[in-house]
Design an enzyme around this catalytic site. Sequence first.
Site, PDB file in Angstrom:
ATOM      1  N   HIS A  60       2.154 -19.795  16.211  1.00 23.82           N
ATOM      2  CA  HIS A  60       3.000 -20.991  16.177  1.00 23.82           C
ATOM      3  C   HIS A  60       2.222 -22.165  16.771  1.00 23.82           C
ATOM      4  O   HIS A  60       2.561 -22.714  17.827  1.00 23.82           O
ATOM      5  CB  HIS A  60       4.292 -20.732  16.949  1.00 23.82           C
ATOM      6  CG  HIS A  60       5.188 -19.730  16.258  1.00 23.82           C
ATOM      7  ND1 HIS A  60       4.872 -18.392  16.170  1.00 23.82           N
ATOM      8  CD2 HIS A  60       6.370 -19.891  15.623  1.00 23.82           C
ATOM      9  CE1 HIS A  60       5.837 -17.760  15.515  1.00 23.82           C
ATOM     10  NE2 HIS A  60       6.745 -18.652  15.162  1.00 23.82           N
ATOM     11  N   GLU A  74       0.499 -12.267  17.199  1.00 24.93           N
ATOM     12  CA  GLU A  74       0.840 -13.557  17.807  1.00 24.93           C
ATOM     13  C   GLU A  74       2.316 -13.537  18.163  1.00 24.93           C
ATOM     14  O   GLU A  74       3.067 -12.679  17.704  1.00 24.93           O
ATOM     15  CB  GLU A  74       0.541 -14.710  16.843  1.00 24.93           C
ATOM     16  CG  GLU A  74       1.323 -14.668  15.537  1.00 24.93           C
ATOM     17  CD  GLU A  74       2.715 -15.268  15.593  1.00 24.93           C
ATOM     18  OE1 GLU A  74       2.994 -16.080  16.507  1.00 24.93           O
ATOM     19  OE2 GLU A  74       3.545 -14.920  14.727  1.00 24.93           O
ATOM     20  N   SER A  81       5.643 -15.713  11.074  1.00 26.55           N
ATOM     21  CA  SER A  81       6.773 -15.613  12.001  1.00 26.55           C
ATOM     22  C   SER A  81       7.768 -14.561  11.501  1.00 26.55           C
ATOM     23  O   SER A  81       7.399 -13.402  11.327  1.00 26.55           O
ATOM     24  CB  SER A  81       7.429 -16.996  12.165  1.00 26.55           C
ATOM     25  OG  SER A  81       8.346 -16.990  13.244  1.00 26.55           O
TER      26      SER A  81
END
Length: 314
Positions: free
Chosen positions: A286, A214, A103
Amino acid sequence: MKIHLIAPSGASPDMRSPEAGLRWLKEQGVMVHNAACTERVFERFAGTDQERLAEMNAIPTIDPNEVVMAVRGGYGLHRLLDAIAWKEIAISVKQGLQICGHSDFTGFHMGLLAKTGAMSLAGPMLNYDFGPLNEYGEPQTPSAFTWRHFQTAIQSRRMSVAVPDLQHFAGEVDLSQNIQGMLWGGNLSILTTLLGTAYFPNAKQIQGGILFLEDVNEHPYRIERMLLQLHEAGVLASQQAIILGHFNQYRLYEVDRGYQLDSAIRYIRERLTKKIPILTGLPFGHVTDKLTLPVGAQVSLQASLKGFVLEGKW
């Protein structure tokens, strides 16, 4: 296994998550150091910029036999990038230290790779992965898939996964070849914001690479826009393959009129004059089931109309 926690980004929104993660890791026989960083709060951050930077720059003092793991993502690393001791951290990595997160931690992965060429691990973090909570705030059992692949990466320094690619966008590509290249990438939003900075790998570093992406809470049109930015900057066409993980937790609206994530990916496929495979379904992002991926390592990719196999050893 010994894990040394760092909290370079956002503060924990619910302390039940890190507490659950610490308990679970202890039950697995893992010794956790620096757990106090989970309690730091300054505005939305896990401590002041000075506190978080000092923690990052103390990484070279950590025993190389330990694993450095980020507590969570959110936002905060961008504030620190220009003052991180990249060369010193890279020396520790070459001595065996492994550093893991995803992330917002994509900023660290890209910065380390761009500045030093050293590799790091895109993988689980304490809160979401080892201290998951249900909708009532009750602790849930962490994913066996995530834990197994994390252990394999840490202990054996290798990864292997077979993915049934049900929605491949290979285009006019011979999928029978074995593609080998450097694996790099991470969160699409973070990656795009680094473009044009000293923390984005240069063209020579990523030429012929395998790019994985992502994101979360990003509408398909924003995903398309960011992919177009990478395309116009010459990044996508320089890759041997693009592998998409999960893009989830977004909401479609009536005004979309059928436009969705598949629409965005097909459009990017059409814009690429160089027909390289765009593969989907990578267990990363996630999501509960998450791989641990070696950012900056050489990997091999074998694909067909039935799916693909991604393997690496470092």
